[in-house]
Write a protein that holds these residues in place. Structure first.
Motif, PDB file in Angstrom:
ATOM      1  N   PRO A   1      56.407   9.698  -5.660  1.00  0.00           N
ATOM      2  CA  PRO A   1      56.296   9.230  -4.267  1.00  0.00           C
ATOM      3  C   PRO A   1      55.716  10.261  -3.307  1.00  0.00           C
ATOM      4  O   PRO A   1      55.185   9.889  -2.255  1.00  0.00           O
ATOM      5  N   MET A   2      55.783  11.537  -3.662  1.00  0.00           N
ATOM      6  CA  MET A   2      55.222  12.556  -2.769  1.00  0.00           C
ATOM      7  C   MET A   2      53.713  12.413  -2.632  1.00  0.00           C
ATOM      8  O   MET A   2      53.130  12.908  -1.665  1.00  0.00           O
TER       9      MET A   2
ATOM     10  N   ALA B   1      56.657   4.799   4.496  1.00  0.00           N
ATOM     11  CA  ALA B   1      57.691   4.821   5.529  1.00  0.00           C
ATOM     12  C   ALA B   1      58.905   5.623   5.079  1.00  0.00           C
ATOM     13  O   ALA B   1      59.513   6.354   5.863  1.00  0.00           O
ATOM     14  N   ASP B   2      59.268   5.500   3.799  1.00  0.00           N
ATOM     15  CA  ASP B   2      60.378   6.301   3.271  1.00  0.00           C
ATOM     16  C   ASP B   2      60.057   7.788   3.350  1.00  0.00           C
ATOM     17  O   ASP B   2      60.901   8.607   3.735  1.00  0.00           O
ATOM     18  N   MET B   3      58.817   8.141   2.973  1.00  0.00           N
ATOM     19  CA  MET B   3      58.438   9.546   2.984  1.00  0.00           C
ATOM     20  C   MET B   3      58.373  10.096   4.410  1.00  0.00           C
ATOM     21  O   MET B   3      58.746  11.234   4.671  1.00  0.00           O
ATOM     22  N   ASP B   4      57.920   9.289   5.343  1.00  0.00           N
ATOM     23  CA  ASP B   4      57.898   9.729   6.735  1.00  0.00           C
ATOM     24  C   ASP B   4      59.315   9.919   7.275  1.00  0.00           C
ATOM     25  O   ASP B   4      59.576  10.830   8.070  1.00  0.00           O
ATOM     26  N   ALA B   5      60.246   9.072   6.842  1.00  0.00           N
ATOM     27  CA  ALA B   5      61.641   9.248   7.253  1.00  0.00           C
ATOM     28  C   ALA B   5      62.201  10.558   6.705  1.00  0.00           C
ATOM     29  O   ALA B   5      62.968  11.258   7.386  1.00  0.00           O
ATOM     30  N   LEU B   6      61.795  10.922   5.494  1.00  0.00           N
ATOM     31  CA  LEU B   6      62.205  12.201   4.923  1.00  0.00           C
ATOM     32  C   LEU B   6      61.666  13.355   5.765  1.00  0.00           C
ATOM     33  O   LEU B   6      62.402  14.291   6.108  1.00  0.00           O
ATOM     34  N   LEU B   7      60.384  13.294   6.129  1.00  0.00           N
ATOM     35  CA  LEU B   7      59.789  14.356   6.943  1.00  0.00           C
ATOM     36  C   LEU B   7      60.451  14.455   8.321  1.00  0.00           C
ATOM     37  O   LEU B   7      60.685  15.550   8.837  1.00  0.00           O
ATOM     38  N   LYS B   8      60.752  13.307   8.903  1.00  0.00           N
ATOM     39  CA  LYS B   8      61.422  13.317  10.207  1.00  0.00           C
ATOM     40  C   LYS B   8      62.775  14.013  10.119  1.00  0.00           C
ATOM     41  O   LYS B   8      63.172  14.759  11.020  1.00  0.00           O
ATOM     42  N   GLY B   9      63.498  13.758   9.021  1.00  0.00           N
ATOM     43  CA  GLY B   9      64.799  14.389   8.844  1.00  0.00           C
ATOM     44  C   GLY B   9      64.690  15.900   8.742  1.00  0.00           C
ATOM     45  O   GLY B   9      65.511  16.637   9.303  1.00  0.00           O
ATOM     46  N   ILE B  10      63.670  16.376   8.033  1.00  0.00           N
ATOM     47  CA  ILE B  10      63.463  17.824   7.918  1.00  0.00           C
ATOM     48  C   ILE B  10      63.038  18.388   9.263  1.00  0.00           C
ATOM     49  O   ILE B  10      63.525  19.439   9.709  1.00  0.00           O
TER      50      ILE B  10
ATOM     51  N   ASP C   1      46.593  15.589   9.110  1.00  0.00           N
ATOM     52  CA  ASP C   1      47.114  14.302   9.523  1.00  0.00           C
ATOM     53  C   ASP C   1      48.508  14.478  10.111  1.00  0.00           C
ATOM     54  O   ASP C   1      49.293  15.288   9.649  1.00  0.00           O
ATOM     55  N   LYS C   2      48.838  13.689  11.116  1.00  0.00           N
ATOM     56  CA  LYS C   2      50.192  13.724  11.641  1.00  0.00           C
ATOM     57  C   LYS C   2      51.129  13.082  10.615  1.00  0.00           C
ATOM     58  O   LYS C   2      50.962  11.924  10.258  1.00  0.00           O
ATOM     59  N   PRO C   3      52.151  13.823  10.128  1.00  0.00           N
ATOM     60  CA  PRO C   3      52.983  13.278   9.076  1.00  0.00           C
ATOM     61  C   PRO C   3      53.989  12.257   9.563  1.00  0.00           C
ATOM     62  O   PRO C   3      54.598  11.563   8.773  1.00  0.00           O
ATOM     63  N   ILE C   4      54.184  12.180  10.869  1.00  0.00           N
ATOM     64  CA  ILE C   4      55.242  11.314  11.382  1.00  0.00           C
ATOM     65  C   ILE C   4      54.658  10.051  11.996  1.00  0.00           C
ATOM     66  O   ILE C   4      55.238   9.418  12.872  1.00  0.00           O
ATOM     67  N   ALA C   5      53.486   9.654  11.560  1.00  0.00           N
ATOM     68  CA  ALA C   5      52.868   8.447  12.106  1.00  0.00           C
ATOM     69  C   ALA C   5      53.668   7.208  11.726  1.00  0.00           C
ATOM     70  O   ALA C   5      54.372   7.184  10.727  1.00  0.00           O
ATOM     71  N   ALA C   6      53.541   6.187  12.555  1.00  0.00           N
ATOM     72  CA  ALA C   6      54.263   4.944  12.271  1.00  0.00           C
ATOM     73  C   ALA C   6      53.620   4.213  11.097  1.00  0.00           C
ATOM     74  O   ALA C   6      52.409   4.126  10.996  1.00  0.00           O
ATOM     75  N   HIS C   7      54.437   3.702  10.192  1.00  0.00           N
ATOM     76  CA  HIS C   7      53.953   2.936   9.048  1.00  0.00           C
ATOM     77  C   HIS C   7      54.805   1.676   8.933  1.00  0.00           C
ATOM     78  O   HIS C   7      55.999   1.682   9.215  1.00  0.00           O
ATOM     79  N   PRO C   8      54.191   0.595   8.522  1.00  0.00           N
ATOM     80  CA  PRO C   8      54.935  -0.659   8.459  1.00  0.00           C
ATOM     81  C   PRO C   8      56.034  -0.595   7.413  1.00  0.00           C
ATOM     82  O   PRO C   8      55.951   0.128   6.436  1.00  0.00           O
ATOM     83  N   GLY C   9      57.059  -1.407   7.646  1.00  0.00           N
ATOM     84  CA  GLY C   9      58.173  -1.481   6.705  1.00  0.00           C
ATOM     85  C   GLY C   9      59.284  -0.537   7.116  1.00  0.00           C
ATOM     86  O   GLY C   9      59.045   0.602   7.498  1.00  0.00           O
ATOM     87  N   ALA C  10      60.513  -1.007   7.040  1.00  0.00           N
ATOM     88  CA  ALA C  10      61.653  -0.189   7.431  1.00  0.00           C
ATOM     89  C   ALA C  10      61.972   0.806   6.326  1.00  0.00           C
ATOM     90  O   ALA C  10      62.097   0.437   5.160  1.00  0.00           O
ATOM     91  N   PRO C  11      62.106   2.087   6.667  1.00  0.00           N
ATOM     92  CA  PRO C  11      62.448   3.073   5.639  1.00  0.00           C
ATOM     93  C   PRO C  11      63.874   2.867   5.148  1.00  0.00           C
ATOM     94  O   PRO C  11      64.755   2.426   5.890  1.00  0.00           O
TER      95      PRO C  11
END
Length: 394
Positions: free
Chosen positions: A159-160, A125-134, A8-18
């Motif tokens: 949460p992971m 969305a929080d977890m995707d923001a973490l992945l984007k940062g890495i 799965d693409k880990p950086i997909a858009a998810h609702p809600g602001a991280p």
């Protein structure tokens, strides 16, 4: 979730602001220590395996010996307050840069350290923001290989698990202990009677006692016995001695001498007499869990009366009296584990690609792990694998 989830693409858009506004990458344990220490309070959520003193000891000895490069991820909210810290190390595997939790096979549970209120309400969305940062760092990590993560810790969902994941190859046997119950609810009266009869054989030994190491000298005496005896026990079983790998002895000795409130980064328990250490267990402890890491027992005639089981009963009672809610004896099966641990704790792995090259690598790692789980779940396949392993070690 199946192994296909690793693609799965880990950086997909998810609702809600991280709520993660910034991700910092620290490449040295010393640089990370100030923020790391902030997460070692009751307002935070972490396993004892992710304490700074534990993992910095591992990195100083074993991690450096194997060439693991620290990559410590710290995430902050819009108020610039830290909400999680995820210690990782980077190694090169099959031409890819793979980031994983430090500690290797000597750690039972891996998890970031969380600010508790953030962990309780974290979103995808929080977890995707973490992945984007890495992913945005200059380190060019191809794959996150995040193994042996608990589904929950202290009643709070990890949460992971919001990210793609699959069951680990093994579950972890655990003994859940309810406060203020009778000792026979933890260890049956029949087993207690048998062990009491066996322990009577030791009572006449000068200086015989149960020891929870309270000084570095206590721990050193027990560890000296462990490192002398464990290779012999491993050889008896035809198993490689993982404790002889570079840096492991230094790591364990340092962690067993690193103080914390109420104990050490690794706590040592033993049955001893004046003449020798008869049996020992060592593991990590927090306010709710004791988690065993390593153990052995004497090669002398004192081995014949089940000293390991006697010691385990003493440890169960000791921690129950301290208000500890659960106890585990490490991942994997073992007859002695089932004598004490009647439940299983589910754990999971995640293989998350961060680059195009990493997508194929994540699928490969996920597939191998899935095959291992299938073998472990099938008695016939497991027996075949054990026979093959013994044949290759001759």
């Amino acid at each position: 979730m199946t192994m296909a989830a690793a693609m799965d693409k880990p950086i997909a858009a998810h609702p809600g602001a991280p709520r993660i506004a910034r991700v910092d990458i620290l490449r040295d344990f010393a640089d990370a220590e100030p923020v790391w220490r902030q997460f070692e309070t009751s307002a935070h959520l972490a396993t004892p395996y992710q304490r700074f003193d534990f993992l910095s000891a591992w990195q100083a000895h074993a991690g450096n010996a194997e060439g693991a490069q620290p990559l410590i991820v710290a995430a902050y909210d819009a108020s610039q307050e830290p909400v999680l810290l995820m210690p990782l190390v980077v190694s090169r595997e099959n031409g890819m840069r793979v980031a994983s939790f430090p500690g290797g096979k000597h750690v039972t549970f891996n998890m970031p350290l969380w600010r508790r209120d953030f962990a309780e309400t974290a979103t995808r969305a929080d977890m995707d923001a973490l992945l984007k940062g890495i992913q945005a760092s200059n380190d060019r990590i191809d794959v996150l290989a995040l193994l042996q993560q608990p589904q929950a810790w202290r009643g709070i969902a990890n949460p992971m698990a919001l990210l793609p994941h699959q069951p680990s190859a093994n579950e972890c046997p655990v003994l859940n202990m309810t406060p203020d119950t009778a000792p026979t609810d933890r260890v049956s009266s029949s087993m207690r009677k048998r062990l009491k009869t066996k322990e009577a054989k030791y009572k006449g030994l000068p200086g015989y006692r149960y020891l929870h190491a309270a000084t570095p000298a206590d721990a050193t005496r027990v560890l000296d016995m462990f490192f002398a005896v464990k290779p012999l026990r491993m050889a008896e079983q035809g198993l490689p001695d993982v404790f002889a790998e570079p840096g492991i002895e230094g790591f364990l000795r340092q962690a067993c001498a690193a103080p914390r409130a109420g104990g050490y980064a690794i706590d040592v328990h033993a049955l001893v007499c004046d003449e020798e250490v008869i049996a020992m267990y060592a593991g990590v402890t927090d306010e709710q869990r004791f988690s065993m890491m390593f153990n052995t027992y004497t090669m002398s005639a004192n081995a014949k009366y089940s000293p390991g089981l006697i010691l385990m009963r003493s440890i169960v009672d000791y921690y129950a009296d301290q208000g500890i809610r659960s106890l585990d004896l490490g991942i994997g099966e073992g007859d002695y584990k089932r004598m004490f641990c009647k439940d299983d704790e589910a754990i999971f792995d995640s293989y998350i690609p961060l680059t195009t090259r990493g997508r194929l690598g994540a699928l490969g790692l996920s597939s191998v792990a899935h095959a291992k789980r299938m073998v472990k779940q099938s008695p016939a396949l497991l027996q075949m694998a054990q026979k093959l392993r013994s044949a290759f070690q001759r």
